[in-house]
Design a protein around this motif. Structure first.
Motif, short mmCIF file in Angstrom:
data_model
loop_
_atom_site.label_atom_id
_atom_site.label_comp_id
_atom_site.label_asym_id
_atom_site.label_seq_id
_atom_site.Cartn_x
_atom_site.Cartn_y
_atom_site.Cartn_z
N ASP A 129 0.82 -1.20 0.00
CA ASP A 129 0.00 0.00 0.00
C ASP A 129 0.86 1.26 0.00
O ASP A 129 0.51 2.26 -0.63
CB ASP A 129 -0.92 0.01 1.22
CG ASP A 129 -2.19 -0.78 1.00
OD1 ASP A 129 -2.40 -1.27 -0.14
OD2 ASP A 129 -2.98 -0.93 1.95
N GLN A 132 1.90 2.15 -3.43
CA GLN A 132 0.81 2.59 -4.30
C GLN A 132 0.07 3.81 -3.74
O GLN A 132 -0.86 4.32 -4.39
CB GLN A 132 -0.19 1.44 -4.50
CG GLN A 132 0.44 0.21 -5.13
CD GLN A 132 -0.47 -1.01 -5.08
OE1 GLN A 132 -1.62 -0.90 -4.66
NE2 GLN A 132 0.03 -2.15 -5.51
N GLY A 133 0.43 4.26 -2.54
CA GLY A 133 -0.28 5.37 -1.94
C GLY A 133 -1.68 5.02 -1.49
O GLY A 133 -2.57 5.87 -1.46
N GLU A 134 -1.91 3.75 -1.12
CA GLU A 134 -3.22 3.28 -0.67
C GLU A 134 -3.15 2.83 0.78
O GLU A 134 -2.07 2.77 1.38
CB GLU A 134 -3.70 2.13 -1.56
CG GLU A 134 -3.80 2.48 -3.04
CD GLU A 134 -4.91 3.47 -3.32
OE1 GLU A 134 -5.82 3.61 -2.46
OE2 GLU A 134 -4.89 4.11 -4.38
N VAL A 135 -4.30 2.53 1.36
CA VAL A 135 -4.34 2.04 2.74
C VAL A 135 -5.26 0.85 2.92
O VAL A 135 -5.21 0.18 3.96
CB VAL A 135 -4.80 3.17 3.70
CG1 VAL A 135 -3.85 4.35 3.66
CG2 VAL A 135 -6.23 3.61 3.40
N GLU A 136 -6.11 0.54 1.95
CA GLU A 136 -7.17 -0.45 2.15
C GLU A 136 -6.62 -1.85 2.42
O GLU A 136 -7.17 -2.59 3.23
CB GLU A 136 -8.11 -0.47 0.94
CG GLU A 136 -8.85 0.84 0.72
CD GLU A 136 -9.61 1.29 1.95
OE1 GLU A 136 -10.15 0.43 2.66
OE2 GLU A 136 -9.66 2.50 2.19
N GLU A 278 -4.24 14.67 3.96
CA GLU A 278 -4.68 13.30 3.70
C GLU A 278 -3.56 12.46 3.12
O GLU A 278 -3.44 11.26 3.43
CB GLU A 278 -5.88 13.32 2.76
CG GLU A 278 -7.16 13.84 3.40
CD GLU A 278 -8.36 13.73 2.48
OE1 GLU A 278 -8.29 12.94 1.51
OE2 GLU A 278 -9.36 14.42 2.72
N ARG A 282 -2.19 9.02 4.78
CA ARG A 282 -2.06 7.73 4.10
C ARG A 282 -0.72 7.08 4.45
O ARG A 282 -0.65 5.90 4.77
CB ARG A 282 -2.15 7.92 2.59
CG ARG A 282 -3.53 8.22 2.04
CD ARG A 282 -3.46 8.47 0.55
NE ARG A 282 -4.74 8.89 0.01
CZ ARG A 282 -5.64 8.07 -0.49
NH1 ARG A 282 -5.41 6.77 -0.51
NH2 ARG A 282 -6.79 8.53 -0.96
N SER A 283 0.32 7.88 4.36
CA SER A 283 1.65 7.37 4.69
C SER A 283 1.71 6.94 6.15
O SER A 283 2.32 5.92 6.48
CB SER A 283 2.70 8.45 4.41
OG SER A 283 3.98 8.06 4.88
N THR A 286 -0.05 3.38 6.66
CA THR A 286 0.73 2.22 6.21
C THR A 286 2.00 2.05 7.03
O THR A 286 2.42 0.93 7.33
CB THR A 286 1.09 2.36 4.72
OG1 THR A 286 1.78 3.61 4.50
CG2 THR A 286 -0.16 2.34 3.86
N TRP A 328 -8.13 8.54 10.32
CA TRP A 328 -8.18 8.48 8.86
C TRP A 328 -9.62 8.30 8.36
O TRP A 328 -10.04 8.96 7.41
CB TRP A 328 -7.31 7.32 8.37
CG TRP A 328 -7.58 6.91 6.96
CD1 TRP A 328 -8.23 5.79 6.54
CD2 TRP A 328 -7.22 7.62 5.78
NE1 TRP A 328 -8.30 5.77 5.18
CE2 TRP A 328 -7.69 6.88 4.67
CE3 TRP A 328 -6.55 8.82 5.54
CZ2 TRP A 328 -7.51 7.30 3.36
CZ3 TRP A 328 -6.37 9.23 4.23
CH2 TRP A 328 -6.85 8.47 3.16
N ASN A 332 -12.29 10.97 6.28
CA ASN A 332 -12.88 10.54 5.02
C ASN A 332 -14.39 10.33 5.13
O ASN A 332 -15.01 9.82 4.19
CB ASN A 332 -12.21 9.24 4.54
CG ASN A 332 -10.86 9.50 3.91
OD1 ASN A 332 -10.76 9.80 2.73
ND2 ASN A 332 -9.79 9.40 4.71
#
Length: 390
Positions: A129, A132-136, A278, A282-283, A286, A328, A332
């Motif tokens: 993640d 890819q800059g994601e968190v899910e 935001e 995200r960083s 993760t 987070w 959102n």
């Protein structure tokens, strides 16, 4: 001999010697064994029991109980299981009546192994993640790990609750992957510049962004200075920010320099503090997930930790991730899921499991045969009084 291997062999040997011991091991599953051949053999023994094998009704255990178990297990494994190895397992069992205790040792090893595996998955998801800059993905595997810990606590018969270890395990601080580290640092610098140059920008992030969310500790300290100025209602610009950093000793101890602060504030263009915040969050999610995963893995690899303590320490290690995650999800517009406490059986853990736990700590009277140094029990003495291979 490896203690876990010895326990697995002793469990199987006890059931081969006395099929009735299976009734005391219903809480033990084949996948709790480490070796595939042991998994297959334990599954085969349970299948023979469920199919009503004749050995269950006979006083003397027939040889067919062993041969049929080996034949059934051999359909699932291709090597390592022979009749000779089955008799090796029989020889490895000191007392068939101690099967629940041996089984609890096997379960203990399975708990350590399962927590290690899920901690590795969480760490891998967090690193993916981060790239890819994601968190899910990280949040999903954190939920999976939490569920696993609750299930293991129920199997072991303990109450799952976060407990801090007396001595936290030593882990290396987690940094973003090299290909993302510079981008993360740039996002943080840009956010700080926007906050310093736009008087109302702090209102957009101060409610949910924390200094610990910054990967660079110097950036986190600078954000703390911004927050202090905002809290006191004082004007924010590069001059007041530099003065606040000096008052906090950040210039004296080398955390920041005037040139660093000037470089952050110079040349800033228009930007959205909320959007940049935001990115920083995200960083943080993760990075915190990776840190929790590494801490849990270090705990699970400590064989001196009992399962109950391991589970509770692991839940405590997930606490920082839960805190970052709640912020987070709040920013959102998604409420954080309410963790559900595992339901405990009204009757508690299985009686055989409780007996096994007590047997491990209860003092045992000396055996009469132990009074003769060098004496060893015969194979016949290892069998239950009413059963034997015919």
């Amino acid at each position: 001999m490896n203690p876990l291997l010895g326990a697995e062999q002793a469990v199987l040997g006890s059931v081969l010697l006395d099929p009735g011991q299976l009734s005391h091991l219903d809480w033990l599953a084949p996948d709790h064994f480490y070796r595939p051949v042991h998994q297959a053999l334990f599954a085969a023994l349970r299948k023979l029991r469920d199919d009503g094998h004749p050995a269950l009704a006979e006083e003397s255990v027939p040889l067919s109980w062993v041969t049929d178990a080996v034949a059934e297990a051999s359909t699932h494994v291709f090597r390592g299981l022979t009749a000779v190895y089955a008799h090796t397992l029989i020889s490895a069992c000191p007392r068939p009546a101690h099967a629940p205790v041996y089984g609890r040792m096997v379960l203990e090893g399975a708990i350590h192994r399962s927590i290690t595996e899920h901690a590795i998955r969480l760490h891998q998801a967090a690193r993916a993640d981060a790239l890819q800059g994601e968190v899910e993905g990280a949040l999903h595997y954190a939920d999976v790990l939490t569920g696993v810990l609750s299930d293991l606590a129920q199997r072991w018969g303990t109450e799952p609750r976060p407990v801090a270890p007396a001595t936290p395990p030593a882990t290396v601080p987690v940094t973003p992957p090299p290909v993302r580290a510079e981008q993360v640092a740039e996002d943080e610098r840009f956010l700080l510049a926007v906050l310093a140059e736009q008087p109302k920008a702090m209102d957009e992030v101060v409610g949910w962004l924390r200094p610990g969310d910054f990967a660079d500790p110097a950036h986190g300290q600078l954000y703390r200075c911004l927050g202090a100025l905002h809290h006191r209602g004082e004007p924010i610009d590069r001059v007041t920010l530099l003065w606040e950093a000096q008052r906090r000793g950040l210039l004296a101890d080398g955390t920041l320099s005037g040139d660093q602060l000037a470089a952050i504030c110079d040349g800033v263009g228009p930007g959205s503090a909320e959007w940049l915040g935001e990115l920083v969050m995200r960083s943080s999610v993760t990075r915190t997930a990776a840190t929790s995963a590494r801490t849990i893995r270090a705990l699970s690899e400590n064989e001196a930790l009992t399962p109950g303590r391991l589970i509770n320490h692991a839940l405590h290690a997930l606490g920082p991730l839960d805190e970052v995650r709640s912020r987070w999800q709040a920013v959102n517009g998604r409420p954080a899921p309410t963790p559900t406490a595992p339901t405990r059986s009204a009757t508690g853990p299985p009686p055989a499991q409780v007996h096994a736990a007590l047997a491990r700590s209860a003092p045992r009277p000396a055996s009469p045969s132990s009074a003769r140094p060098g004496s060893a029990p015969s194979l016949a003495a290892l069998r239950p009084p009413s059963r034997g291979h015919g």
